[in-house]
Design a protein around this motif. Structure first.
Motif, short mmCIF file in Angstrom:
data_model
loop_
_atom_site.label_atom_id
_atom_site.label_comp_id
_atom_site.label_asym_id
_atom_site.label_seq_id
_atom_site.Cartn_x
_atom_site.Cartn_y
_atom_site.Cartn_z
N SER A 55 -2.78 -0.68 -6.27
CA SER A 55 -1.61 -1.10 -5.48
C SER A 55 -1.02 0.08 -4.72
O SER A 55 -0.52 -0.08 -3.59
N THR A 56 -1.08 1.27 -5.32
CA THR A 56 -0.58 2.48 -4.66
C THR A 56 -1.41 2.78 -3.41
O THR A 56 -0.86 3.11 -2.34
N PHE A 57 -2.73 2.64 -3.53
CA PHE A 57 -3.59 2.84 -2.35
C PHE A 57 -3.23 1.85 -1.24
O PHE A 57 -3.20 2.20 -0.06
N ILE A 58 -2.94 0.62 -1.62
CA ILE A 58 -2.62 -0.42 -0.64
C ILE A 58 -1.34 -0.12 0.11
O ILE A 58 -1.27 -0.22 1.35
N VAL A 59 -0.29 0.28 -0.64
CA VAL A 59 1.00 0.55 0.03
C VAL A 59 0.90 1.79 0.92
O VAL A 59 1.61 1.90 1.93
N LEU A 60 0.02 2.74 0.54
CA LEU A 60 -0.12 3.94 1.36
C LEU A 60 -0.81 3.65 2.69
O LEU A 60 -0.72 4.46 3.63
N GLU A 61 -1.49 2.50 2.79
CA GLU A 61 -2.12 2.13 4.05
C GLU A 61 -1.09 1.80 5.13
O GLU A 61 -1.39 1.80 6.32
N GLN A 62 0.15 1.52 4.69
CA GLN A 62 1.20 1.14 5.64
C GLN A 62 1.69 2.31 6.48
O GLN A 62 2.22 2.12 7.58
N SER A 63 1.55 3.53 5.93
CA SER A 63 1.99 4.75 6.63
C SER A 63 3.48 4.76 6.93
O SER A 63 3.94 5.51 7.81
N ASN A 64 4.22 3.94 6.23
CA ASN A 64 5.68 3.88 6.43
C ASN A 64 6.36 4.33 5.14
O ASN A 64 6.46 3.56 4.18
N PRO A 65 6.87 5.57 5.10
CA PRO A 65 7.48 6.10 3.88
C PRO A 65 8.63 5.24 3.33
O PRO A 65 8.81 5.16 2.12
N GLU A 66 9.39 4.62 4.24
CA GLU A 66 10.52 3.82 3.77
C GLU A 66 10.06 2.62 2.96
O GLU A 66 10.82 2.07 2.15
N LYS A 67 8.80 2.20 3.13
CA LYS A 67 8.26 1.08 2.36
C LYS A 67 7.46 1.56 1.15
O LYS A 67 7.58 1.01 0.06
N TYR A 68 6.62 2.60 1.37
CA TYR A 68 5.74 2.96 0.26
C TYR A 68 6.39 3.88 -0.78
O TYR A 68 5.99 3.88 -1.93
N VAL A 69 7.38 4.67 -0.40
CA VAL A 69 8.01 5.56 -1.39
C VAL A 69 8.67 4.77 -2.52
O VAL A 69 8.43 5.05 -3.70
N PRO A 70 9.51 3.76 -2.23
CA PRO A 70 10.10 2.97 -3.33
C PRO A 70 9.02 2.28 -4.18
O PRO A 70 9.17 2.18 -5.41
N ALA A 71 7.94 1.83 -3.53
CA ALA A 71 6.86 1.16 -4.26
C ALA A 71 6.17 2.13 -5.21
O ALA A 71 5.91 1.81 -6.38
N HIS A 115 1.25 9.54 2.60
CA HIS A 115 0.16 8.69 3.09
C HIS A 115 -0.97 9.49 3.73
O HIS A 115 -2.08 8.98 3.93
N SER A 116 -0.70 10.76 4.07
CA SER A 116 -1.75 11.59 4.66
C SER A 116 -2.05 12.82 3.79
O SER A 116 -2.69 13.77 4.26
N ASP A 117 -1.61 12.78 2.55
CA ASP A 117 -1.80 13.91 1.64
C ASP A 117 -3.10 13.73 0.86
O ASP A 117 -3.21 12.85 0.00
N THR A 118 -4.08 14.56 1.13
CA THR A 118 -5.39 14.42 0.48
C THR A 118 -5.32 14.69 -1.02
O THR A 118 -6.10 14.11 -1.79
#
Length: 246
Positions: free
Chosen positions: A89-105, A203-206
């Motif tokens: 699920s973490t991989f999925i939310v990181l596809e959004q590239s929107n920190p305001e959405k994926y950080v809380p998730a 989202h872009s951190d290897t």
């Protein structure tokens, strides 16, 4: 009985029947020897029965421990399945590239991704038997050998140790990257000089992706270990059941 025997011997002597006297005396000696041998055999049988009873007690205790180990393995694998789902699920939310959405998730998923579960066998019953120097009570050599191998295995310093280390590394790496003004305000009710949430670039951190992938790989390795251990425990339980029935 003794008085009766003495009376017969005395009577034979008085009648000067020495041949019958000696035959009777020899017969008495033979009876006494037979009695002694029977008593020794009974004592030996009682001793063996006592040892067998002790063996059965230890094996029943070890059987309960092994059954509990199977349940512990099931719980660990169930935890790994949930954690793997959270990582996915973490991989999925990181596809959004929107920190305001994926950080809380991601913070929400941290309740699971930041934890780990490892299997440790319950060796109390076996160790009690070893401490009492009663390992020889187990007469089935195959069972004795396999139990010793099972309880000597180091389950801590194995692939499970890598699961723990990688999880800790993931937490140490990602927590500073999740820090932002909005999150601090949400949880601490205070303003801070941290960057705005829009500046987070997980989202872009290897390194984050690498940690997540390695955690999945390590859990796969742990699950393989647990599957092998499950088969081993079932073999041990089968041997114990055969020994308990014998």
């Amino acid at each position: 009985m003794i008085k009766f025997s003495r009376h017969i011997r005395k009577s034979l002597l008085e009648q000067n029947k020495m041949g019958k006297y000696f035959k009777y005396a020899i017969g008495e000696i033979i009876l006494v020897m037979i009695g002694i041998l029977l008593a020794l055999q009974v004592n030996d049988w009682n001793a063996k029965r006592t040892l067998k009873s002790k063996e059965q007690v230890y094996l029943k205790q070890i059987k309960i421990s092994l059954q509990n180990d199977l349940e512990s393995i099931k719980k660990t694998k169930a935890f790994n399945a949930l954690k793997a789902s959270n990582i996915d699920s973490t991989f999925i939310v990181l596809e959004q590239s929107n920190p305001e959405k994926y950080v809380p998730a991601i913070i929400n998923y941290m309740n699971m991704t930041a934890e780990f579960d490892v299997f440790e066998p319950n060796n109390v019953a076996f160790e009690n038997m070893i401490a009492s120097e009663n390992i020889d009570l187990i007469t089935n050599m195959e069972l004795r050998k396999n139990l010793s191998l099972y309880y000597k295995r180091d389950f801590e310093n194995s692939t499970q140790e890598r699961v723990k280390e990688q999880t800790r590394q993931f937490v140490d790496d990602i927590m500073p990257k999740l820090g932002n003004r909005q999150i601090v305000k949400q949880f601490m009710k205070h303003d801070s000089r941290l960057p705005d949430i829009s500046e987070v670039n997980i989202h872009s951190d290897t390194q984050v992706y690498a940690n997540l992938l390695i955690m999945i790989a390590n859990m796969d390795g742990q699950n393989e270990l647990l599957d092998t251990t499950t088969k081993e425990i079932k073999r041990l339980l089968n041997l114990i059941d055969k020994n308990l029935k014998s």
